[in-house]
Scaffold this active site. Structure first.
Site, PDB file in Angstrom:
ATOM      1  N   GLY A  28       0.807  -1.208   0.000  1.00 50.85           N
ATOM      2  CA  GLY A  28       0.000   0.000   0.000  1.00 50.85           C
ATOM      3  C   GLY A  28       0.839   1.256   0.000  1.00 50.85           C
ATOM      4  CG  LEU A  30      -0.787   1.689  -3.984  1.00 49.92           C
ATOM      5  CD1 LEU A  30      -1.872   1.288  -4.975  1.00 49.92           C
ATOM      6  CD2 LEU A  30       0.281   0.604  -3.893  1.00 49.92           C
ATOM      7  CG  HIS A  31       5.352   5.428  -4.508  1.00 47.65           C
ATOM      8  ND1 HIS A  31       5.982   4.778  -5.552  1.00 47.65           N
ATOM      9  CD2 HIS A  31       5.840   4.852  -3.364  1.00 47.65           C
ATOM     10  CE1 HIS A  31       6.824   3.880  -5.079  1.00 47.65           C
ATOM     11  NE2 HIS A  31       6.755   3.893  -3.758  1.00 47.65           N
ATOM     12  CG  HIS A  34       3.565   1.087  -5.400  1.00 49.50           C
ATOM     13  ND1 HIS A  34       3.776   2.094  -4.490  1.00 49.50           N
ATOM     14  CD2 HIS A  34       4.068  -0.042  -4.837  1.00 49.50           C
ATOM     15  CE1 HIS A  34       4.378   1.597  -3.420  1.00 49.50           C
ATOM     16  NE2 HIS A  34       4.572   0.305  -3.607  1.00 49.50           N
ATOM     17  CD  GLN A  58       7.613  -7.325   4.065  1.00 52.35           C
ATOM     18  OE1 GLN A  58       6.957  -8.210   3.521  1.00 52.35           O
ATOM     19  NE2 GLN A  58       8.122  -6.309   3.385  1.00 52.35           N
ATOM     20  CE  LYS A 148      16.037  -3.980 -13.854  1.00 50.06           C
ATOM     21  NZ  LYS A 148      16.921  -3.529 -14.956  1.00 50.06           N
ATOM     22  CD  GLN A 153      10.811  -7.187  -2.054  1.00 51.41           C
ATOM     23  OE1 GLN A 153      10.484  -7.066  -0.889  1.00 51.41           O
ATOM     24  NE2 GLN A 153      10.285  -6.445  -3.021  1.00 51.41           N
ATOM     25  CB  VAL A 176       9.478   5.344 -10.742  1.00 53.21           C
ATOM     26  CG1 VAL A 176       8.790   6.668 -11.072  1.00 53.21           C
ATOM     27  CG2 VAL A 176       9.036   4.253 -11.719  1.00 53.21           C
ATOM     28  NE  ARG A 187      10.166   1.950   5.871  1.00 51.25           N
ATOM     29  CZ  ARG A 187      10.054   0.714   5.404  1.00 51.25           C
ATOM     30  NH1 ARG A 187      10.355   0.476   4.142  1.00 51.25           N
ATOM     31  NH2 ARG A 187       9.629  -0.276   6.178  1.00 51.25           N
TER      32      ARG A 187
END
Length: 276
Positions: A28, A30-31, A34, A58, A148, A153, A176, A187
């Site tokens: 969530g 979202l930016h 995403h 996590q 990326k 991850q 991006v 964040r």
């Protein structure tokens, strides 16, 4: 657009889909990063499913699970605007029906998860592989989209799919950046105006390293020194030069090199990288 809150509802919906399914797993907040993943999935698949789930396993004991932004209505509105077919928004009890001591334990492979983020955040990638594998089982996507920016991850997820013989194509998506070149992150909202200016040292350091590589510099120690000079005002967790198995390099290997950085600005921890 369907909003699916239960596993039963997701499974019923998934059974109705016969053509290709793209999957974008998110926590969530979202930016535009995403959004780029979602738009690529919409372009490459007949159906796109997005998940919004802040995964507790996590997060470490002293991390920001409770404070992590959860603007669900805003996220749903963006997904609907983009043309997403369904959004899966489960509660914790749906994804983790057993208490911690009763759960089947999954562990990320140590050769990919013990360094860098794995060293800084013990158990983080174990939680990542646990939730991603659960989501893959439920959604059964044709393709799944990962950014990326979270390079470690991404490499672990690619290994997971290959090791467990999953018939899923992992689609890596480019980083991006905002207008000031800071890599987009959920964040970033924690940063005040002064901290945001300080954080720009991260992309500036990577840009300086890229310029040196373009001029022919191949020695990793020299490249790291260039970057650290620019990052000196930040609390740097690491600036490393690795191959795609996350093994340290002394010399750049074209198409097989990652320059990875993690640094703190105030209490906010930011990641960025270069794929060389």
């Amino acid at each position: 657009m369907r909003v699916l809150e239960t596993i039963v509802a997701l499974r019923e919906y998934r059974k109705s889909l016969e053509e290709s399914v793209g999957f974008v797993p998110t926590m969530g907040a979202l930016h535009k990063g995403h959004q780029s993943l979602i738009e690529r999935s919409l372009k490459e698949n007949s159906h796109t499913i997005v998940s919004v789930f802040v995964n507790p396993t996590q997060f470490g004991a002293n991390e920001d699970f409770n404070a992590y932004p959860r603007p669900l209505e805003k996220d749903l509105a963006l997904c609907e605007k983009l043309g997403v077919n369904a959004v899966f928004v489960p509660k914790i009890g749906e994804m983790y029906p057993y208490e911690a001591e009763q759960r089947l334990k999954l562990y990320a492979p140590k050769f990919l998860s013990s360094s860098l983020e794995g060293a800084m955040r013990k158990g983080h990638f174990d939680g990542v592989v646990q939730i991603v594998l659960k989501m893959f089982h439920l959604v059964n996507p044709t393709r799944a989209y990962f950014g990326k920016k979270d390079a470690q991850q991404l490499l672990i997820i690619e290994h997971l799919v290959k090791d467990l013989l999953l018939d899923i194509e992992i689609a890596p998506c480019e980083i991006v950046r905002d207008d000031d070149n800071l890599a987009l992150s959920s964040r970033n909202v924690y940063l005040n105006a002064t901290q945001r200016k300080q954080a720009l040292a991260i992309p500036k350091a990577l840009e300086k390293i890229q310029q040196a590589i373009d001029k022919g510099e191949k020695a990793c120690e020299k490249l790291k020194k260039l970057g650290l000079e620019i990052l000196e005002t930040l609390e740097v967790d690491y600036l490393e030069c690795c191959n795609h198995k996350l093994e340290p390099l002394t010399i750049i290997e074209p198409t097989n090199t990652l320059i990875l950085v993690a640094a703190r600005v105030g209490k906010t921890r930011l990641l960025d990288n270069l794929w060389v």
